[in-house]
Structures are given as C-alpha cells and as structure tokens.
Enzyme design. Structure first.
Site, PDB file in Angstrom:
ATOM      1  N   ASP A 119       0.860  -1.186   0.000  1.00  0.00           N
ATOM      2  CA  ASP A 119       0.000   0.000   0.000  1.00  0.00           C
ATOM      3  C   ASP A 119       0.899   1.239   0.000  1.00  0.00           C
ATOM      4  OD1 ASP A 119      -2.058  -1.774   0.282  1.00  0.00           O
ATOM      5  OD2 ASP A 119      -2.415  -1.371   2.399  1.00  0.00           O
ATOM      6  N   GLY A 123      -1.761  -7.068   1.905  1.00  0.00           N
ATOM      7  CA  GLY A 123      -2.331  -8.203   1.166  1.00  0.00           C
ATOM      8  C   GLY A 123      -2.857  -9.171   2.213  1.00  0.00           C
ATOM      9  N   ASN A 144     -17.224 -10.610   7.419  1.00  0.00           N
ATOM     10  CA  ASN A 144     -17.603  -9.569   8.373  1.00  0.00           C
ATOM     11  C   ASN A 144     -19.110  -9.353   8.204  1.00  0.00           C
ATOM     12  OD1 ASN A 144     -17.993  -7.806   6.205  1.00  0.00           O
ATOM     13  ND2 ASN A 144     -16.092  -6.693   6.526  1.00  0.00           N
ATOM     14  N   THR A 202     -17.566 -11.490  11.923  1.00  0.00           N
ATOM     15  CA  THR A 202     -17.094 -10.426  12.806  1.00  0.00           C
ATOM     16  C   THR A 202     -17.979  -9.193  12.627  1.00  0.00           C
ATOM     17  OG1 THR A 202     -15.498  -9.614  11.183  1.00  0.00           O
ATOM     18  CG2 THR A 202     -14.702 -11.267  12.755  1.00  0.00           C
ATOM     19  N   GLY A 218     -17.145  -5.913  13.873  1.00  0.00           N
ATOM     20  CA  GLY A 218     -16.387  -4.751  14.325  1.00  0.00           C
ATOM     21  C   GLY A 218     -16.341  -4.678  15.840  1.00  0.00           C
ATOM     22  N   GLY A 274     -18.075  -7.209  18.235  1.00  0.00           N
ATOM     23  CA  GLY A 274     -17.628  -8.577  18.518  1.00  0.00           C
ATOM     24  C   GLY A 274     -17.783  -9.537  17.361  1.00  0.00           C
ATOM     25  N   GLY A 302      -9.435  -7.334  10.523  1.00  0.00           N
ATOM     26  CA  GLY A 302     -10.060  -8.622  10.209  1.00  0.00           C
ATOM     27  C   GLY A 302      -9.008  -9.709   9.979  1.00  0.00           C
ATOM     28  N   ASP A 303      -7.909  -9.351   9.353  1.00  0.00           N
ATOM     29  CA  ASP A 303      -6.840 -10.334   9.118  1.00  0.00           C
ATOM     30  C   ASP A 303      -6.170 -10.741  10.435  1.00  0.00           C
ATOM     31  OD1 ASP A 303      -7.354 -10.176   6.406  1.00  0.00           O
ATOM     32  OD2 ASP A 303      -5.861  -8.609   6.072  1.00  0.00           O
TER      33      ASP A 303
HETATM   34  N1  ATP Z   1     -13.201  -0.877  17.543  1.00  0.00           N
HETATM   35  C1  ATP Z   1     -12.900  -2.118  17.903  1.00  0.00           C
HETATM   36  N2  ATP Z   1     -12.584  -2.402  19.180  1.00  0.00           N
HETATM   37  C2  ATP Z   1     -12.257  -3.645  19.555  1.00  0.00           C
HETATM   38  N3  ATP Z   1     -12.192  -4.696  18.740  1.00  0.00           N
HETATM   39  C3  ATP Z   1     -12.490  -4.476  17.430  1.00  0.00           C
HETATM   40  C4  ATP Z   1     -12.856  -3.191  16.942  1.00  0.00           C
HETATM   41  N4  ATP Z   1     -13.067  -3.279  15.616  1.00  0.00           N
HETATM   42  C5  ATP Z   1     -12.856  -4.580  15.300  1.00  0.00           C
HETATM   43  N5  ATP Z   1     -12.513  -5.303  16.388  1.00  0.00           N
HETATM   44  C6  ATP Z   1     -12.217  -6.748  16.466  1.00  0.00           C
HETATM   45  O1  ATP Z   1     -11.820  -7.200  15.196  1.00  0.00           O
HETATM   46  C7  ATP Z   1     -12.765  -8.152  14.675  1.00  0.00           C
HETATM   47  C8  ATP Z   1     -12.877  -7.923  13.178  1.00  0.00           C
HETATM   48  O2  ATP Z   1     -13.391  -6.623  12.950  1.00  0.00           O
HETATM   49  P1  ATP Z   1     -14.269  -6.238  11.658  1.00  0.00           P
HETATM   50  O3  ATP Z   1     -15.571  -6.962  11.726  1.00  0.00           O
HETATM   51  O4  ATP Z   1     -14.309  -4.749  11.614  1.00  0.00           O
HETATM   52  O5  ATP Z   1     -13.388  -6.845  10.486  1.00  0.00           O
HETATM   53  P2  ATP Z   1     -13.299  -6.406   8.951  1.00  0.00           P
HETATM   54  O6  ATP Z   1     -14.510  -5.600   8.595  1.00  0.00           O
HETATM   55  O7  ATP Z   1     -13.033  -7.638   8.181  1.00  0.00           O
HETATM   56  O8  ATP Z   1     -12.036  -5.468   8.951  1.00  0.00           O
HETATM   57  P3  ATP Z   1     -11.011  -5.164   7.765  1.00  0.00           P
HETATM   58  O9  ATP Z   1     -11.498  -5.906   6.544  1.00  0.00           O
HETATM   59  O10 ATP Z   1     -11.052  -3.675   7.631  1.00  0.00           O
HETATM   60  O11 ATP Z   1      -9.718  -5.649   8.279  1.00  0.00           O
HETATM   61  C9  ATP Z   1     -14.029  -7.920  15.491  1.00  0.00           C
HETATM   62  O12 ATP Z   1     -14.800  -9.098  15.591  1.00  0.00           O
HETATM   63  C10 ATP Z   1     -13.462  -7.511  16.850  1.00  0.00           C
HETATM   64  O13 ATP Z   1     -13.079  -8.640  17.614  1.00  0.00           O
HETATM   65 MG    MG Z   2     -12.139  -7.853   6.272  1.00  0.00          MG
END
Ligand code: ATP
Ligand code: MG
Length: 322
Positions: A12, A48, A195, A223, A225, A228, A256-257
């Site tokens: 990136d 990635g 997610n 997930t 965010g 939980g 998420g990764d």
């Molecule tokens: N603000 C937060 N505070 C605490 N834990 C978080 C927060 N945001 C995300 N998490 C943790 O990370 C996990 C994954 O988050 P999220 O669902 O946002 O993933 P995502 O949308 O795939 O993210 P990305 O693709 O941007 O990496 C959540 O289940 C939670 O455990």
């Molecule tokens: Mg993701």
C-alpha cells in the site's frame, strides 16, 4: 496443525494531500481532468490479506505456507516475512508484473482518490495449490483468501479434489463474484469467515438462508467490528463473543486479518471455537493499536495473556450462547 494461506500479497502506498481534493475538481472542466497532487507524506506498507494472516501466524510461532503471486520487487518483503517464520517457497514470482499495489491519496476531510493495480496477482490462477502445498511439506488447512477470482475458484476446486480442508474467506471479492461462484467457494468449507457486511452480501447473492449456509460449512465465523463476533454451526447454539475494548484505535486496516490469524493459531493449537474467537478478538484489538497491518508484535505467551485478561483462562471459556 499446519496452515497454508492463499490470497493477495500487496503493498500500500498511502499519501496525504494537505488541501481539499474537492477544490481541485472544477465543475466546468470535468471533460478534461489532469490533476497532480503535491502530497505531504508517503507511507509504504506491506499488506495483502494472505501475507497479513501469515504474518500473524508466524508471530504466534507457526510456520504458515504463503501461497500467492508477487513481482520481483517482492524480494525484501519476502525476506522480512521469511525471517519471521513464514514459508515463502510457494510464492509465484511474475517475470513481467509488479506486486499488486494500492495507491491512495487522502485529504484532511477523509476524501480519497485511489487506484489498485493487481499486477502479479493476475497470475495467481496459474498456481496449483495442491502441488504447492505438497512441495511445501503439506498442510492441514488451506485458507482461501481474497485473490484473483479465478485463483480463488481454482484453489477451492483443488482443495475439494484433493480432499484438503479449506477455509473460505472471500472478503471484498464477494462484491465482484456472482452467485454460482460464491456458492462454489463456500460449499464444503471447514470454516467460512465474513464480516457483517460480507455476511449480508453472501446471503443476498446466493439466496441461501443462514441455515442453508450452515448446512454447507462446518463453522461460520462472522465479525461485527466493535460489536464482537459470532461463531455458528448447524444444530448448535451460536456463540457470541464480545470484542476487547480498545483504548486507542490507531488504524482499523487489517483488523479482520489479525482476527483470523489469532483465531487460526488457536485452532491449530486445538482450542475450542469460543477460545479461537476470543484469541482472534484479542489479537485484533491489539493490532488496532498499531498503524499498519504487519507492524504489531506478539508471541504465544503475550497473546495468551491478552486473551486471559479479557476473557479469563481457557478452561473457563465457553462464550455466551445466543
Ligand atoms: N473498535 C474495535 N474495538 C475492539 N475490537 C475491534 C474493533 N473493531 C474490530 N474489532 C475486532 O476485530 C474483529 C474484526 O473486525 P471487523 O468486523 O471490523 O473486520 P473487517 O470488517 O473484516 O475489517 P477489515 O477488513 O477492515 O480488516 C471484530 O470481531 C473484533 O473482535
Ligand atoms: Mg475484512
């Protein structure tokens, strides 16, 4: 348990423009746009999805096999991953294309102009995942992360044909995959990761109900965010895992990764589903406090302490049912 991680490998290039991008776009000159932004900062980050997940697994003492396509410019990136314990022997190096690159200029209002060059990633469909895994010493689970769509389909078919357990993690590629392709990626997966948004998109595009998805995968992890995560299996009550509250969230990219790396590391150690999601949540919260997707440091004892601090020790875990 050894894990192979397939998916994108990218860098990136993130730039900040101190003015307002909107002010540069002249309403009466939009038929001929020629803009150059004098930017203040350039931040080059290794990323990635496959490399991010492999990074986390290596930090946690595993030796994941990274399977993907990159360019000759991958050498220093690959050396860094290799030094951490990622097996990069199955990374295909393109003769002609650069490693996938995301270029993004952001202004103080958060407006962005970005381009994604897939580059070498378009060659990932040439990889025979079963052969790569065999050469790499075998794997008990193959993660099929966001990649060139043809590669994702080929890897899934390869796993099915060879009887290899796979985890479907189609993520942002769900937007461009059609119904039949998504069904093919999900059918028979040991784990499915999405997610909240991807979950809704997957259900809408496939037309499947939640129960129909659960009839096709062993475990579905979603997930939500800061709200939980949820672990679902057919004929068992869903487990809801709270997120670990974070004090300073420095950068949400790659959270998420990191969740997946923590989850899979716990899975490889034989932990139950609730503990896997708790471990994933603890690593995700930790990763949130660092800028970049491969910048956090951790090790098994550290992550275990973070998980215990948030949820109690392993033998008390169980998650809430909902
Ligand atoms: N603000 C937060 N505070 C605490 N834990 C978080 C927060 N945001 C995300 N998490 C943790 O990370 C996990 C994954 O988050 P999220 O669902 O946002 O993933 P995502 O949308 O795939 O993210 P990305 O693709 O941007 O990496 C959540 O289940 C939670 O455990
Ligand atoms: Mg993701």
């Amino acid at each position: 348990m050894r894990i192979a991680v397939t998916g994108s490998i990218a860098t990136d290039h993130l730039m900040t423009f101190p003015g307002r991008i909107a002010d540069q776009l002249l309403a009466d000159r939009l038929d001929h746009v020629s803009l150059s932004f004098l930017v203040d900062t350039l931040d080059i980050r290794d990323g990635g999805v496959a490399a991010n997940i492999a990074y986390g697994l290596a930090r946690l003492g595993h030796r994941p096999l990274l399977v993907g396509a990159a360019g000759a410019d991958f050498a220093p990136y690959g050396q860094r991953l290799s030094a951490l314990g990622v097996d990069i022997s199955a990374v295909h190096i393109s003769r002609t294309r650069h490693t996938a690159r995301f270029l993004c200029t952001t202004d103080p209002d958060g407006n962005q102009i970005a381009s994604f060059y897939p580059g070498a990633m378009t060659e990932a469909a040439g990889i025979d995942v079963a052969a790569a895994v065999r050469r790499g010493g075998g794997a008990d689970l193959v993660v099929i992360g966001a990649d060139d769509p043809e590669a994702m389909l080929r890897h899934t078919r390869g796993c099915r044909t060879e009887g290899m357990r796979f985890a479907a993690d189609p993520a942002q590629q769900l937007a461009r995959l059609d119904n039949a392709q998504i069904r093919e990626l999900v059918e028979g997966a040991d784990h499915l990761f999405t997610n909240q948004y991807e979950r809704a998109l997957l259900l809408t595009k496939t037309g499947w109900t939640t129960e129909e998805v659960l009839g096709r995968v062993r475990v579905w992890v979603t997930t939500f965010g800061a709200k939980g995560s949820r672990v679902e299996r057919a004929d068992e009550p869903a487990l809801s895992i709270t997120a670990v509250p974070t004090i300073e969230a420095a950068d949400p990219t790659g959270v998420g990764d990191a969740f997946r790396a923590g989850y899979l590391a716990a899975l490889a150690t034989g932990d139950d589903a609730a503990r896997c999601a708790q471990t994933g949540s603890a690593l995700a919260a930790h990763a949130l406090t660092c800028v970049g997707t491969q910048t956090y440091t951790t090790n098994p004892a550290h992550l275990s302490a973070l998980t215990n601090a948030a949820y109690g020790s392993a033998n008390l875990s169980g998650g809430e049912t909902s």
